[in-house]
Design an enzyme around this catalytic site. Structure first.
Site, PDB file in Angstrom:
ATOM      1  N   MET A   1      58.198  -3.275  31.690  1.00 55.34           N
ATOM      2  CA  MET A   1      58.800  -4.604  31.665  1.00 55.34           C
ATOM      3  C   MET A   1      60.241  -4.579  32.160  1.00 55.34           C
ATOM      4  SD  MET A   1      56.058  -5.924  30.672  1.00 55.34           S
ATOM      5  CE  MET A   1      56.169  -7.579  30.027  1.00 55.34           C
TER       6      MET A   1
ATOM      7  N   SER B   1      48.245   0.665  26.371  1.00 54.92           N
ATOM      8  CA  SER B   1      46.769   0.667  26.346  1.00 54.92           C
ATOM      9  C   SER B   1      46.198   0.772  27.766  1.00 54.92           C
ATOM     10  CB  SER B   1      46.219  -0.551  25.605  1.00 54.92           C
ATOM     11  OG  SER B   1      46.416  -1.725  26.332  1.00 54.92           O
TER      12      SER B   1
ATOM     13  N   HIS C   1      49.087  -7.303  36.026  1.00 59.33           N
ATOM     14  CA  HIS C   1      49.727  -8.522  35.521  1.00 59.33           C
ATOM     15  C   HIS C   1      48.680  -9.384  34.804  1.00 59.33           C
ATOM     16  CE1 HIS C   1      52.773 -11.647  35.364  1.00 59.33           C
ATOM     17  NE2 HIS C   1      51.826 -12.499  35.697  1.00 59.33           N
TER      18      HIS C   1
ATOM     19  N   LEU D   1      62.695  -4.446  39.056  1.00 59.32           N
ATOM     20  CA  LEU D   1      62.973  -3.216  39.794  1.00 59.32           C
ATOM     21  C   LEU D   1      63.985  -3.476  40.905  1.00 59.32           C
ATOM     22  CD1 LEU D   1      59.258  -2.093  40.286  1.00 59.32           C
ATOM     23  CD2 LEU D   1      60.755  -1.590  38.362  1.00 59.32           C
TER      24      LEU D   1
ATOM     25  N   ASN E   1      50.989  -2.705  40.260  1.00 66.79           N
ATOM     26  CA  ASN E   1      51.296  -3.351  38.980  1.00 66.79           C
ATOM     27  C   ASN E   1      50.053  -4.056  38.443  1.00 66.79           C
ATOM     28  OD1 ASN E   1      53.035  -4.440  36.889  1.00 66.79           O
ATOM     29  ND2 ASN E   1      52.974  -6.404  37.967  1.00 66.79           N
TER      30      ASN E   1
ATOM     31  N   ALA F   1      39.726  -6.819  29.802  1.00 65.51           N
ATOM     32  CA  ALA F   1      39.451  -6.928  31.249  1.00 65.51           C
ATOM     33  C   ALA F   1      40.400  -6.023  32.043  1.00 65.51           C
ATOM     34  CB  ALA F   1      39.601  -8.383  31.692  1.00 65.51           C
ATOM     35  N   GLU F   2      41.652  -5.963  31.629  1.00 62.80           N
ATOM     36  CA  GLU F   2      42.620  -5.097  32.328  1.00 62.80           C
ATOM     37  C   GLU F   2      42.175  -3.644  32.302  1.00 62.80           C
ATOM     38  OE1 GLU F   2      46.979  -7.109  31.976  1.00 62.80           O
ATOM     39  OE2 GLU F   2      46.327  -6.007  30.228  1.00 62.80           O
TER      40      GLU F   2
HETATM   41  C1  GAR Z   1      49.515  -5.798  29.853  1.00 58.12           C
HETATM   42  O1  GAR Z   1      48.850  -6.953  29.427  1.00 58.12           O
HETATM   43  C2  GAR Z   1      50.093  -5.986  31.239  1.00 58.12           C
HETATM   44  O2  GAR Z   1      49.308  -6.796  32.062  1.00 58.12           O
HETATM   45  C3  GAR Z   1      51.409  -6.653  30.927  1.00 58.12           C
HETATM   46  O3  GAR Z   1      51.888  -5.974  29.802  1.00 58.12           O
HETATM   47  C4  GAR Z   1      50.772  -5.568  29.002  1.00 58.12           C
HETATM   48  C5  GAR Z   1      50.962  -4.125  28.632  1.00 58.12           C
HETATM   49  O4  GAR Z   1      50.030  -3.767  27.661  1.00 58.12           O
HETATM   50  N1  GAR Z   1      52.310  -6.570  32.023  1.00 58.12           N
HETATM   51  C6  GAR Z   1      53.133  -7.555  32.361  1.00 58.12           C
HETATM   52  O5  GAR Z   1      53.232  -8.590  31.749  1.00 58.12           O
HETATM   53  C7  GAR Z   1      53.983  -7.262  33.580  1.00 58.12           C
HETATM   54  N2  GAR Z   1      54.584  -8.480  34.050  1.00 58.12           N
HETATM   55  P1  GAR Z   1      49.745  -2.241  27.336  1.00 58.12           P
HETATM   56  O6  GAR Z   1      51.112  -1.589  27.043  1.00 58.12           O
HETATM   57  O7  GAR Z   1      48.884  -2.265  26.130  1.00 58.12           O
HETATM   58  O8  GAR Z   1      49.086  -1.637  28.526  1.00 58.12           O
END
Ligand code: GAR
Length: 190
Positions: A93, A16, A112, A96, A110, A176-177
């Protein structure tokens, strides 16, 4: 806008945040274009979405314990071949290898789902609820050898509600992301 920065996105699942970047990049004044999506899960739903949106996708076989080194060499080759200038880890996930990170110093970013330096790694929403935090959120940061420890480029706070569950909080943090990542990437590139 001429000379848009070439951005590759790495995902492991839904994608997403990758979608948010693809749609943000459609604005004529956006300083970047998404030139490639790849990841470590050839069946990740986000890869199908990227293809449907007309973005180039490279599917690599999932790394095993023994093939991890080869996987990151191959991935690096794919990113270089696409002439990527920036690499975004959008729900990628994987831990690295240091050499991979070093090759993209200052160019790998990244997202997070916590207000770093709080709650590195996994289980961030449960940790925020367990701690009774009034505010959760998300962070966009440069990737360094230290897990979730690189310089912070931007954060967005999200209020924790009294009846929140991990799923409900995660859903709002994801909203928010989707605002934070495209905006911070544009600011960083500019
Ligand atoms: C997101 O919430 C991102 O912040 C997290 O994985 C999700 C991916 O969602 N990332 C981590 O936890 C990295 N440590 P998405 O596939 O719907 O973008």
């Amino acid at each position: 806008m001429a000379d848009k920065a070439r951005v590759a996105v790495l995902i492991s699942g839904r994608g997403s945040n990758m979608a948010a970047l693809i749609y943000a990049a459609r604005a004529t004044d956006c300083p970047y274009e998404i030139v490639l999506v790849s990841g470590d899960k050839p069946n990740a739903p986000g890869l199908m979405l990227a293809e449907a949106e007309g973005v180039a996708v490279v599917r690599l076989p999932s790394p095993t314990k023994d093939s991890k080194g080869c996987f990151f060499n191959d991935l690096n080759g794919v990113l270089r071949k696409a002439s990527a200038e920036f690499v975004i880890l959008a729900g990628f996930m994987r831990i690295l290898p240091d050499a991979f990170v070093a090759g993209w110093a200052g160019q790998m970013i990244n997202i997070h789902p916590s207000l770093l330096p709080k709650y590195r790694g996994l289980g961030t929403h449960q940790a925020a609820l367990d701690a009774g935090d009034a505010v959760a959120g998300c962070t966009v940061h440069l990737v360094t050898a230290e897990l979730d420890g690189g310089p912070i480029l931007g954060q967005c706070e999200v209020a924790v509600l009294p009846d929140d569950t991990v799923d409900r909080l995660a859903e709002r943090v994801r909203i928010a992301e989707h605002q934070l990542l495209p905006r911070v990437l544009a600011e960083y590139i500019r």
